[in-house]
Enzyme design. Sequence first.
Site, short mmCIF file in Angstrom:
data_model
loop_
_atom_site.label_atom_id
_atom_site.label_comp_id
_atom_site.label_asym_id
_atom_site.label_seq_id
_atom_site.Cartn_x
_atom_site.Cartn_y
_atom_site.Cartn_z
CD GLU A 73 38.86 -27.93 -38.40
OE1 GLU A 73 38.43 -27.47 -37.33
OE2 GLU A 73 39.82 -27.46 -39.02
C1 BMA Z 1 39.32 -23.78 -39.32
C2 BMA Z 1 37.89 -23.64 -39.79
C3 BMA Z 1 37.09 -22.72 -38.94
C4 BMA Z 1 37.88 -21.63 -38.30
C5 BMA Z 1 39.28 -21.56 -38.80
C6 BMA Z 1 40.14 -20.56 -38.12
O1 BMA Z 1 39.71 -25.00 -38.95
O2 BMA Z 1 37.29 -24.86 -40.04
O3 BMA Z 1 36.40 -23.46 -37.98
O4 BMA Z 1 37.24 -20.45 -38.43
O5 BMA Z 1 39.85 -22.79 -38.63
O6 BMA Z 1 40.34 -20.87 -36.77
#
Ligand code: BMA
Length: 713
Positions: A424
Amino acid sequence: MFQPDTHSLPKTSLDLTRLSWEMRQAGKLRWLPASVPGCVHTDLLSAGEIPDPFYGTNELDLQWIEEETWEYRVTFDLPPAIGEEENSDLVADGLDTVATVFLNGTEIARTDNMFTGYRWPVKTFLRKSGNVLQIRFDSAMEYVRSHRREHWPRETNDPVGGSARIRKQQCQFGWDWGPRLVTAGIWRGIRLEGWSKNRLRSVVVKQNHARSGGVSLRLTPELAHHESATCQYRLSFDGRIVAEGTGRTIDVPDPRLWWPNGQGDQPLYTLEVRVSARNGREIGVWKRRIGLRTVKLDRRKDKWGESFRFLVNGRPMFAKGANWIPAHAFVANLQRSDYERDLRAAAEANMNMIRVWGGGIYESEDFFDLCDELGLLVWQDFMFACSLYPGDASFLKSIEAEAEYQIRRLRHRASLALWCGNNEIWHCNGNELEDPKFKRFQKAAVRLFHEALPAVVQAHDPATAYWPSSPWRGDESRDHETGTKRGDTHFWDVWHGRAPVSDYEKWPFRFVSEFGMQSYSSPATNATFCPEDDNNIFGPVMENHQKNRGGNQVILDYVSRRYRFPKSQDDLIYLSQLNQAHCMQTGVEFYRRNRPRCMGALYWQLNDCWPVASWSSIEFTGRWRALHHLARRFFSPALVSAQIHGSEGVTIGNYRSSDIHAVDLYTASDLPEDTSARLRWDVFHVNGRRLSGSSKRIRLRAGVSESWKKIDL
Ligand code: BMA
């Protein structure tokens, strides 16, 4: 039963982890016994100096540890066999993180990257006996505060501010499922190695799979110094030698192919390569387990846009699995059994792929041994997540060394499917970054994820695909529409966006690498950290074990949309788990119905690193949440699912019979071969009365999802 990799050490080496180490807080007199590999927190805990960091709200009282300086030391005699060699190297497989290394009082090195191995020539500093190796770990927080300050315009998803400035397991600084426990210590192997003239660094094994089914292996030894060398190889299977000889090419007789879980067996061969100089002097031996297979990320134009699917031995595979976070808040010295519990559970739930998420660590040999054995392909992120990263020359140099080290370590693995740049970090290319100060970070992201990392992968593991980020679409588009055409997608409208669960069925994405729903851990798991008197999800103890801000409200929201009012906290916990299972089932069944447009569903997340309310399907204690039980069904090789028309936008608990007007029945087969089956359905009234039902014989075509019957209600 396969024998795990032995990770054999060179002949002339001294494994320093076998000796007695001590540790202390700098400036304090008293030395305590230490574990190596290990970390400060677990050493202090074993010495009785701190309480259990997971219990109650102890985490909050232990933040002082991250501000202190810590010292580790060991005393050893030099084995004569090492002393006789021309070179003696100190080799560290993992130092966490801001370390200064002293040998017999002389500073020999400084480090600031937890993710890379180090090797230092130390012959001149060694004596025959009574050598003292001392490693000082300075505060990582202090490093974060004092380094690269001038570069930092804004923090994004970064709990302490600037944690991305240091190459250290990022989620230790706190995450939305993890505690803030910033460790220090010698977290992987450390040893002394002796060698003369030349040294074998690694062997590249290139697999050639002919159309005829023949497999040959091409060996390329990598030496510390260039010199012409010969290879003697021995390939064995099940304890029997199947090929042996001298040369660089091995023709494998009767090759047995390695397959992901559900697609076939996982035969593993042991390959031993002895590399010698022309005059017969042995340079080194490399011994690993390999699997004969090809894995390709297949992206080709099709009627929806561009495919995003994995081909294993040429066969398209629907990726079924989950995201992996570190198995413990203290990762040093985790054992094979710690990994085995959750990875075996993943295979039992019919998963065939695990994504090692970029905010954790590059996993251990045990982790990869198990993935090889269980047929779990690994989508391997490089360790970058949700943050802006520096782009200065020393940082780049450090991550290039790190990437090279990890690629060399893991490239022979049967389970390795993909190198992915980060988690991300596409926001660096987003249009919202108009602020000129961000340009520098955009440039850094482009250099890191689009230039430096792919170049290192290309140089050291050209057989494995590289994908710049998860999610990524081949360009900077972030919208759902594009995700239905190409690339991979993280879908968080349900949960973070509080969208109705039926929104999973809106978007036939090509590959969904994250989507999730939280639930509470079971009362038994909660009892491991929560005193009876504090057993209240809105109380300070339970709240400290819910790291997603607003997480409790979101759970209650979704539970209230689907169920009646729970009469007790235990009932709420139970319903939160049923709801989580229902959500993932809705998503996965939709994605599987949409094969071949969609070719992967990896839910967030498989495991926990401490006892907590989270998105995981396996609790920290190993208990399966309802989701994991259901995953076994919704990931099963032959799936029947029902698409219920009339449920769109309706809260499921509030269905009126008039809302639902038709049901489509689907099968989805991931079986490697066609098979015949009987499809049977029954329709019940909510009061339990059977309204209708029938069955028919069908042909389940391998790798095909299809719709069979529309039932009008
Ligand atoms: C996602 C992951 C983490 C996170 C999860 C829950 O996008 O990449 O960064 O823990 O969401 O929020």
